[in-house]
Design a protein around this motif. Structure first.
Motif, short mmCIF file in Angstrom:
data_model
loop_
_atom_site.label_atom_id
_atom_site.label_comp_id
_atom_site.label_asym_id
_atom_site.label_seq_id
_atom_site.Cartn_x
_atom_site.Cartn_y
_atom_site.Cartn_z
N UNK A 1 0.83 -1.20 0.00
CA UNK A 1 0.00 0.00 0.00
C UNK A 1 0.87 1.26 0.00
N UNK A 2 1.94 1.25 0.78
CA UNK A 2 2.79 2.43 0.91
C UNK A 2 3.69 2.68 -0.30
N UNK A 3 4.24 1.59 -0.86
CA UNK A 3 5.28 1.75 -1.88
C UNK A 3 4.89 1.25 -3.26
N UNK A 4 3.70 0.64 -3.38
CA UNK A 4 3.27 0.15 -4.69
C UNK A 4 4.13 -1.01 -5.17
N UNK A 5 4.36 -1.07 -6.46
CA UNK A 5 5.10 -2.20 -7.04
C UNK A 5 6.56 -2.22 -6.61
N UNK A 6 7.09 -1.09 -6.16
CA UNK A 6 8.48 -1.07 -5.70
C UNK A 6 8.67 -1.90 -4.42
N UNK A 7 7.58 -2.27 -3.75
CA UNK A 7 7.71 -3.13 -2.58
C UNK A 7 8.29 -4.49 -2.94
N UNK A 8 8.27 -4.83 -4.24
CA UNK A 8 8.88 -6.09 -4.69
C UNK A 8 10.36 -6.12 -4.36
N UNK A 9 11.00 -4.94 -4.22
CA UNK A 9 12.42 -4.88 -3.83
C UNK A 9 12.65 -5.54 -2.48
N UNK A 10 11.65 -5.50 -1.61
CA UNK A 10 11.79 -6.14 -0.30
C UNK A 10 11.97 -7.64 -0.48
N UNK A 11 11.15 -8.24 -1.35
CA UNK A 11 11.27 -9.66 -1.62
C UNK A 11 12.60 -10.00 -2.27
N UNK A 12 13.07 -9.15 -3.17
CA UNK A 12 14.37 -9.38 -3.81
C UNK A 12 15.49 -9.31 -2.77
N UNK A 13 15.40 -8.32 -1.86
CA UNK A 13 16.39 -8.21 -0.79
C UNK A 13 16.37 -9.43 0.11
N UNK A 14 15.17 -9.94 0.42
CA UNK A 14 15.04 -11.15 1.24
C UNK A 14 15.74 -12.34 0.59
N UNK A 15 15.60 -12.44 -0.75
CA UNK A 15 16.21 -13.57 -1.46
C UNK A 15 17.73 -13.45 -1.53
N UNK A 16 18.22 -12.25 -1.88
CA UNK A 16 19.66 -12.08 -2.10
C UNK A 16 20.45 -11.91 -0.80
N UNK A 17 19.91 -11.13 0.14
CA UNK A 17 20.64 -10.86 1.39
C UNK A 17 20.21 -11.83 2.49
N UNK A 18 18.89 -11.97 2.66
CA UNK A 18 18.38 -12.80 3.75
C UNK A 18 18.56 -14.29 3.52
N UNK A 19 18.67 -14.72 2.26
CA UNK A 19 18.84 -16.15 1.97
C UNK A 19 20.23 -16.44 1.38
N UNK A 20 20.49 -15.94 0.18
CA UNK A 20 21.74 -16.27 -0.51
C UNK A 20 22.98 -15.90 0.31
N UNK A 21 23.11 -14.62 0.67
CA UNK A 21 24.29 -14.19 1.42
C UNK A 21 24.35 -14.79 2.81
N UNK A 22 23.20 -14.97 3.44
CA UNK A 22 23.18 -15.58 4.78
C UNK A 22 23.77 -16.98 4.75
N UNK A 23 23.39 -17.77 3.75
CA UNK A 23 23.93 -19.13 3.64
C UNK A 23 25.42 -19.11 3.29
N UNK A 24 25.81 -18.22 2.39
CA UNK A 24 27.21 -18.16 1.96
C UNK A 24 28.12 -17.69 3.10
N UNK A 25 27.69 -16.63 3.80
CA UNK A 25 28.54 -16.03 4.83
C UNK A 25 28.50 -16.80 6.14
N UNK A 26 27.32 -17.28 6.53
CA UNK A 26 27.15 -17.87 7.85
C UNK A 26 27.12 -19.40 7.87
N UNK A 27 26.62 -20.01 6.80
CA UNK A 27 26.31 -21.43 6.82
C UNK A 27 27.44 -22.34 7.27
#
Length: 509
Positions: free
Chosen positions: A67-93
């Motif tokens: 509601x607040x950011x419109x279609x740009x809120x999709x960036x949150x999902x992209x950040x979750x995938x790249x930083x919250x998942x991909x980098x988390x596994x690479x850096x911490x796993x």
């Protein structure tokens, strides 16, 4: 109604059967908490991802930020995938797996206690975990129950209680292995469900192109854009600064959450981490990216159902309202989708909280000489207690879903992210620096609840994490170092393990 109820009955039956099947893995502490450290990459990746995304994302975050950011809120999902998942596994796993196994730590507070040779740090960390996982759990009940009210017209209270009971049953019966197997089943449902829902919602608006055209005509109500149309379909949306704060909290925040990091403790071996990295990243792209993308079209469903009596938007009602016009079969799929996401996260939260309180606080402090069987029984009792407390809070939640989650994530990730991350890679972290990070993470989050010097709890959580990343190295430089022998032994073990793994890999090739 018959279709929706049938889907629910089958779903709950499968969860209980899995709990019964997994009982043989839950007889020891290591089995109950970590599945015997023998969980494969697929189960671990799905367990990580389904614990990450729940009704908080699908109903709360997707509705509010779409509601607040419109279609740009999709960036949150992209950040979750790249930083919250991909980098988390690479850096911490890999480092988390090897170090936690060497230190014989089963929880994040246990890691702090062994890594920094401090029983006090272990106890403090366990208290922070137990206190701040409660509002997170309450936020999940809240989000799911709103969807149930829309689909079945069932009172909120009944939804909360039923969900709590079934979650408690399968976690108590099968421990970590039950949650991992159920997470895999629930993850498959989430992947199929989110794709079907997006297709159905956009089809109802005339297709993707037509839906974007309609969104482009809506004037922005953000002061910066001065009411100009097109802001909700622009690349970074009408408010990119606050959007960045949400991306940081929801993506980097997972690096410091005990229920997420615990998945690396349980994975079978380092080789499985490579496979898990790919699986969890792709999962996050579909589920998180899809949820926020769907929420970005929320303003096309503007109607009286999403406003309260004073005319303010009830963000938690946006996504349920978007879905209310779908056919019964799809509504049933959506309910099971969000139920899957929520119960997997709840299971992870209650298991993390009960194991932390038992192993890091009660054992050897309050209850001396606890046998293996008594530790498992205590954790099972605490699961019941934790669920009961969170239900009481969920029945009268203090604020919107996103704010509840922001408070929880801000305190936990603000306190734990920096000392955990630096502790894996840098020998120079001191006890004083860890205490400072705990104080800053909890202090910023809690003080902001009362003083409101940072307008949004989401941004306050992001600020708490960034503060910790700065405070830990600065304080470590000026405070007494840990014993060299202790630190060298930990890092030498990791380096030797890496060398052995590389040697085996070369021999295999």
């Amino acid at each position: 109604m018959g279709i929706k109820l049938t889907l629910l009955i089958v779903f709950f039956a499968v969860m209980v059967v899995v709990g019964l099947y997994s009982r043989k893995h839950a007889t020891s502490v290591d089995g109950f908490v970590l599945g015997g450290r023998s969980v494969g990459p697929w189960l671990t990746a799905f367990a990580y991802s389904t614990s990450y995304f729940s009704a908080v994302v699908f109903v709360g975050y997707a509705g509010q930020f779409g509601w607040k950011y419109g279609l740009s809120s999709t960036w949150i999902g992209i950040g979750n995938a790249l930083i919250g998942s991909l980098l988390a596994w690479v850096v911490l796993g890999r480092r988390t797996k090897v170090m936690s196994q060497h230190l014989k730590s089963k929880t994040m507070p246990d890691f702090f206690g062994e890594r920094y040779s401090s029983k006090a740090l272990k106890i403090a960390a366990s208290a922070i975990v137990f206190i701040f996982l409660v509002p997170y759990t309450a936020s999940i009940y809240n989000g799911l129950s709103r969807l149930f009210e829309m689909a079945f017209n069932i009172p909120y209270t009944y939804c909360v209680v039923v969900m709590a009971v079934f979650t408690g049953i399968y976690v108590i019966l099968g421990g970590y292995m039950a949650t991992a197997i159920n997470d895999f089943i629930q993850g498959i449902i989430m992947l199929i469900g989110i794709a079907a829902v997006i297709a159905a919602v956009l089809s109802g608006q005339g297709g993707f192109i037509e839906a974007v055209r309609k969104m482009a005509e809506i004037p922005s109500d953000v002061p910066v854009t001065m009411g100009q149309p097109g802001a909700f379909t622009s690349f970074f949306g009408p408010d990119p600064i606050n959007l960045l704060g949400v991306v940081i909290l929801t993506s980097l925040g997972t690096w410091g959450l005990p229920q997420m990091i615990g998945k690396f403790y349980a994975i079978k071996d380092e080789k499985a981490i490579n496979t898990g990295t790919v699986i969890s990243t792709l999962f996050a792209c579909v589920v998180a990216g899809g949820s926020y993308f769907l929420g970005g079209f929320g303003r096309l469903f503007d109607g009286s159902a999403i406003y309260d009596k004073t005319g303010n938007v009830v963000f938690d009602s946006i996504v349920p309202h978007m879905l209310s016009t779908l056919p019964d079969v799809l509504i049933g799929v959506v309910v099971v989708l969000v139920l899957s996401a929520s119960m997997s996260t709840l299971a992870s939260l209650v298991l993390t909280s009960s194991s932390t309180l038992t192993l890091d606080f009660l054992k050897d402090n309050v209850m001396k000489n606890m046998s293996e069987k008594k530790q498992v029984r205590t954790m099972q009792l605490l699961i019941v207690f934790f669920i009961a407390v969170s239900v009481v809070i969920a029945l009268d939640p203090p604020t919107f879903i996103a704010q509840l989650m922001g408070i929880s994530w801000g305190a936990l990730a603000g306190a734990f992210l920096a000392p955990f991350l630096y502790g894996l890679y840098w020998r120079g972290v001191t006890k004083a620096a860890v205490w400072a990070s705990f104080a800053a993470g909890v202090g910023i989050t809690v003080s902001n609840m009362f003083l409101h010097y940072i307008a949004s709890p989401i941004n306050a959580g992001a600020a708490a994490m960034i503060a910790g990343l700065v405070i830990v190295p600065v304080v470590s430089i000026v405070t007494p170092k840990l014993g060299k022998e202790h630190v060298d032994e930990i890092f030498t073990c990791y380096e030797e393990k890496v060398t052995i793994t590389k040697k085996r890999s070369l021999e295999a090739n």
